[in-house]
Enzyme design. Structure first.
Site, PDB file in Angstrom:
ATOM      1  CB  SER A  45      63.539   2.679   2.877  1.00 45.44           C
ATOM      2  OG  SER A  45      64.744   2.042   3.168  1.00 45.44           O
ATOM      3  CG  HIS A  49      58.370  -0.400   7.585  1.00 45.23           C
ATOM      4  ND1 HIS A  49      58.766  -1.187   6.528  1.00 45.23           N
ATOM      5  CD2 HIS A  49      59.415   0.425   7.847  1.00 45.23           C
ATOM      6  CE1 HIS A  49      60.008  -0.865   6.184  1.00 45.23           C
ATOM      7  NE2 HIS A  49      60.416   0.123   6.953  1.00 45.23           N
ATOM      8  NE  ARG A 309      69.330   0.241   8.808  1.00 47.03           N
ATOM      9  CZ  ARG A 309      70.187   0.037   7.811  1.00 47.03           C
ATOM     10  NH1 ARG A 309      71.481   0.229   7.975  1.00 47.03           N
ATOM     11  NH2 ARG A 309      69.755  -0.369   6.636  1.00 47.03           N
ATOM     12  CB  SER A 336      63.944   0.923  10.100  1.00 42.24           C
ATOM     13  OG  SER A 336      62.789   0.712   9.342  1.00 42.24           O
ATOM     14  CB  CYS A 435      69.727  18.503 -14.230  1.00 39.33           C
ATOM     15  SG  CYS A 435      69.096  19.928 -13.338  1.00 39.33           S
TER      16      CYS A 435
HETATM   17  C1  LIG Z   1      68.996   3.365   6.053  1.00 42.90           C
HETATM   18  C2  LIG Z   1      67.748   3.666   6.810  1.00 42.90           C
HETATM   19  C3  LIG Z   1      66.501   3.271   6.327  1.00 42.90           C
HETATM   20  C4  LIG Z   1      65.346   3.523   7.053  1.00 42.90           C
HETATM   21  N1  LIG Z   1      64.140   3.245   6.485  1.00 42.90           N
HETATM   22  C5  LIG Z   1      63.006   3.495   7.187  1.00 42.90           C
HETATM   23  C6  LIG Z   1      61.739   3.271   6.607  1.00 42.90           C
HETATM   24  O1  LIG Z   1      61.615   2.951   5.428  1.00 42.90           O
HETATM   25  N2  LIG Z   1      60.644   3.424   7.382  1.00 42.90           N
HETATM   26  C7  LIG Z   1      60.730   3.782   8.692  1.00 42.90           C
HETATM   27  O2  LIG Z   1      59.711   3.841   9.360  1.00 42.90           O
HETATM   28  N3  LIG Z   1      61.924   4.104   9.253  1.00 42.90           N
HETATM   29  C8  LIG Z   1      63.050   3.985   8.524  1.00 42.90           C
HETATM   30  N4  LIG Z   1      64.260   4.310   9.054  1.00 42.90           N
HETATM   31  C9  LIG Z   1      64.309   4.883  10.401  1.00 42.90           C
HETATM   32  C10 LIG Z   1      63.922   6.361  10.390  1.00 42.90           C
HETATM   33  O3  LIG Z   1      64.555   7.044   9.333  1.00 42.90           O
HETATM   34  C11 LIG Z   1      64.326   6.962  11.734  1.00 42.90           C
HETATM   35  O4  LIG Z   1      63.730   6.198  12.758  1.00 42.90           O
HETATM   36  C12 LIG Z   1      63.894   8.391  11.916  1.00 42.90           C
HETATM   37  O5  LIG Z   1      64.210   9.194  10.818  1.00 42.90           O
HETATM   38  C13 LIG Z   1      64.553   8.943  13.172  1.00 42.90           C
HETATM   39  O6  LIG Z   1      64.122  10.255  13.337  1.00 42.90           O
HETATM   40  P1  LIG Z   1      64.641  11.097  14.565  1.00 42.90           P
HETATM   41  O7  LIG Z   1      63.875  12.350  14.561  1.00 42.90           O
HETATM   42  O8  LIG Z   1      64.574  10.270  15.806  1.00 42.90           O
HETATM   43  O9  LIG Z   1      66.184  11.331  14.273  1.00 42.90           O
HETATM   44  P2  LIG Z   1      66.860  12.368  13.260  1.00 42.90           P
HETATM   45  O10 LIG Z   1      66.075  12.557  12.037  1.00 42.90           O
HETATM   46  O11 LIG Z   1      68.272  11.948  13.095  1.00 42.90           O
HETATM   47  O12 LIG Z   1      66.796  13.734  14.056  1.00 42.90           O
HETATM   48  C14 LIG Z   1      67.612  13.988  15.176  1.00 42.90           C
HETATM   49  C15 LIG Z   1      67.964  15.457  15.160  1.00 42.90           C
HETATM   50  O13 LIG Z   1      68.638  15.797  16.367  1.00 42.90           O
HETATM   51  C16 LIG Z   1      69.592  16.787  16.063  1.00 42.90           C
HETATM   52  N5  LIG Z   1      70.588  16.813  17.146  1.00 42.90           N
HETATM   53  C17 LIG Z   1      71.450  15.814  17.472  1.00 42.90           C
HETATM   54  N6  LIG Z   1      72.227  16.218  18.510  1.00 42.90           N
HETATM   55  C18 LIG Z   1      71.834  17.483  18.840  1.00 42.90           C
HETATM   56  C19 LIG Z   1      72.277  18.429  19.795  1.00 42.90           C
HETATM   57  N7  LIG Z   1      73.279  18.155  20.669  1.00 42.90           N
HETATM   58  N8  LIG Z   1      71.675  19.642  19.843  1.00 42.90           N
HETATM   59  C20 LIG Z   1      70.652  19.937  18.985  1.00 42.90           C
HETATM   60  N9  LIG Z   1      70.222  19.077  18.024  1.00 42.90           N
HETATM   61  C21 LIG Z   1      70.792  17.860  17.959  1.00 42.90           C
HETATM   62  C22 LIG Z   1      70.148  16.326  14.728  1.00 42.90           C
HETATM   63  O14 LIG Z   1      70.784  17.381  14.022  1.00 42.90           O
HETATM   64  C23 LIG Z   1      68.900  15.830  14.020  1.00 42.90           C
HETATM   65  O15 LIG Z   1      68.303  16.809  13.220  1.00 42.90           O
HETATM   66  C24 LIG Z   1      65.434   4.125   8.327  1.00 42.90           C
HETATM   67  C25 LIG Z   1      66.674   4.554   8.798  1.00 42.90           C
HETATM   68  C26 LIG Z   1      67.807   4.360   8.033  1.00 42.90           C
HETATM   69  C27 LIG Z   1      69.106   4.902   8.502  1.00 42.90           C
END
Ligand SMILES: Cc1cc2nc3c(=O)[nH]c(=O)nc-3n(C[C@H](O)[C@H](O)[C@H](O)COP(=O)(O)OP(=O)(O)OC[C@H]3O[C@@H](n4cnc5c(N)ncnc54)[C@H](O)[C@@H]3O)c2cc1C
Length: 479
Positions: A45, A49, A309, A336, A435
């Protein structure tokens, strides 16, 4: 041998890389995809927050409030689009007023500043398009909107400039521990490190199991969205939430930092990285959003997308050093408000590693600012100056968003280079307009091919394998 290996280059991994870049530490980020910020970090989103929603005492409450403050500072110094527009949580029924009071109380306990209760009159004044059925709202002024992928890219770029290595297209397939060293097996060979930060998002449980007996399970949960044209971007002035329910924060309506309107998400169990959208999910989103803002024109929709999520049963972040495997740190359960919290979490994870033996000696000097040339934001004089310096800034490639060839070339040569059409889009917004790249996509593809000196057919739309063309027409045919 690295001191620290970070697995995953989303907002969590990039925040860790950014903080580690400040110290004399040999660190590497290992990412299975061809760019940073292609997992959940690019599909959410985009809200920073306020911190009134998480249960007091939870990790989510602590890091959301700390992260909210830190992100204000980061976006300013790293030139990341961010606006503090505030949020309204709207009640439609008398019973929901009680829920708003509970949220306000929670906010106070969590340390959220200046929350106010607005009556119907004030709500209508500030949000003229709000439904007549809305009877009260809780206002949280510290809520912001951000470009989530640009925040992660900025943190990653600065980390790279400060010496953190990024190994893209590198998937971790196993991890073995030998004495005090982790041997990380990947499709590109073995990487050795003393510490591991598991920031693998929806796959964090799988990565954890390479080292450890099963200690948590990620239950992926998908949310679908509409992104609407800029004609709808001014329908609301704040992030409009409905009262949270058992499915989470519910369907929101909000402007984006790029001037569009975002509407979503729903909540449904999903499998791994499945980001498909469905008629059922989208019609739920549409109907629920119309309850808040009845005059949204969904015919102005320019894109649908979904994000996943990384939920756990505990419904909280799960950040811990493994008891039996010193130096292996899980940063998991990043549902989130993970985007809002990750930069603050990274600071504490560094402390955890220091307590576990990582030497953190600050570097004498580091890069800690970033400035991007955004042609359309400049006044006439600055534009003329830029074009004089480099005529490529005088060639508009993306007409919807007024993005120049100069900005696209910059994106391709930044510290973490853009190698796909969508990677360029994430860095400079080419293809983000009405586009959706229909006109500029092929031109961007040609520019990437030229700048990186690779065949046109090797430039994907986004992830590796998402190729658009396979070769020249009639190539290999009879003359
Ligand atoms: C619908 C939705 C709405 C949300 N809205 C909000 C919001 O408004 N505000 C907020 O604060 N949070 C929000 N969140 C939560 C937020 O988006 C996440 O907490 C955050 O993006 C997580 O980031 P991350 O780096 O932990 O995971 P990710 O961005 O998923 O990164 C993990 C990375 O690990 C890599 N990876 C996985 N396995 C391996 C492997 N074996 N080897 C190498 N690489 C690997 C993946 O390719 C990926 O790039 C929302 C989430 C969702 C789904």
């Amino acid at each position: 041998m690295y001191d620290v290996a970070i697995i995953g280059a989303g907002i969590t991994g990039c925040s860790l890389a950014y903080e580690l870049g400040k110290y004399n530490v040999k660190a590497v980020v290992i990412e299975k995809e061809n760019d940073v910020s292609v997992g959940t970090t690019k599909a959410n989103s985009a809200i920073i927050h306020g911190g009134y929603d998480p249960i007091p005492g939870s990790a989510m409450a602590k890091y959301n409030v700390e992260g909210n403050k830190y992100i204000h500072e980061l976006c300013a110094k790293l030139d990341v689009p961010f606006k503090e527009i505030g949020a309204l949580i709207v009640a439609f029924e008398e019973e929901e007023k009680v829920k708003l009071e509970e949220l306000q109380e929670r906010g106070k306990i969590n340390g959220v500043p200046s929350m106010e209760m607005w009556d119907q009159k004030k709500l209508r004044q500030e949000e003229p398009n709000i439904s007549d059925d809305a009877i009260q709202a809780l206002y949280s002024p510290n809520v912001g909107i951000v470009s989530p992928w640009e925040l992660a890219i900025a943190l990653g770029e600065v980390a790279a400039q400060n010496g953190v290595e990024f190994k893209l297209d590198t998937e971790v397939t196993d991890i073995k521990k030998e004495n005090d060293t982790y041997k990380i097996e990947t499709n590109e060979g073995t990487v050795e490190a003393k510490f591991i930060c598991n920031a693998a998002g929806v796959f964090a449980d799988k990565v954890n199991e390479y080292v450890n007996k099963k200690s948590f399970t990620i239950e992926p949960n998908k949310g679908e969205y509409y992104l609407l044209d800029k004609s709808q971007g001014t329908l609301v002035n704040h992030v409009i939430f409905q009262c949270p329910n058992q499915y989470g924060k519910g369907v929101l309506v909000s402007p984006t930092v790029h001037g569009n309107l975002i509407v979503g998400p729903d909540s449904q169990p999903s499998a791994g990285e499945d980001v498909s959208t469905s008629t059922q999910g989208l019609s739920f989103v549409r109907n629920t959003a119309l309850k808040s803002i009845p005059n949204i024109n969904f015919r102005e929709s320019i894109r649908n997308f979904a994000g996943v999520r990384a939920r756990t049963k505990e419904d909280d972040f799960f950040i811990f050093e493994d008891k039996e495997n010193k130096g292996f740190i899980n940063i998991s359960g990043m549902a989130s408000p993970g985007l809002s919290s990750a930069p603050a979490i990274a600071i504490d994870v560094l402390k955890m590693m220091e307590n576990s033996g990582l030497e953190l000696n600050a570097k004498d000097s580091i890069i800690d600012t970033r400035k991007i040339n955004r042609f359309k934001k400049l006044d006439e004089d600055k534009r003329a100056e830029l074009v004089k310096q480099n005529p490529l800034y005088g060639k508009i490639i993306c007409r919807c968003e007024t993005i120049t060839e100069g900005e696209i070339v910059d994106a391709i040569h930044r510290p973490i280079p853009a190698t796909s059409i969508d990677a360029v889009k994430r860095r400079c917004n080419a293809g983000m307009g009405r586009c959706q790249g229909g006109f500029c996509g092929p031109r961007v593809q040609e520019i990437i091919s030229r700048e990186l000196n690779i065949p046109l057919a090797d430039v994907p739309q986004d992830r590796k394998g998402m190729n658009i063309i396979t070769g020249e027409t009639k190539e290999g045919g009879t003359k």
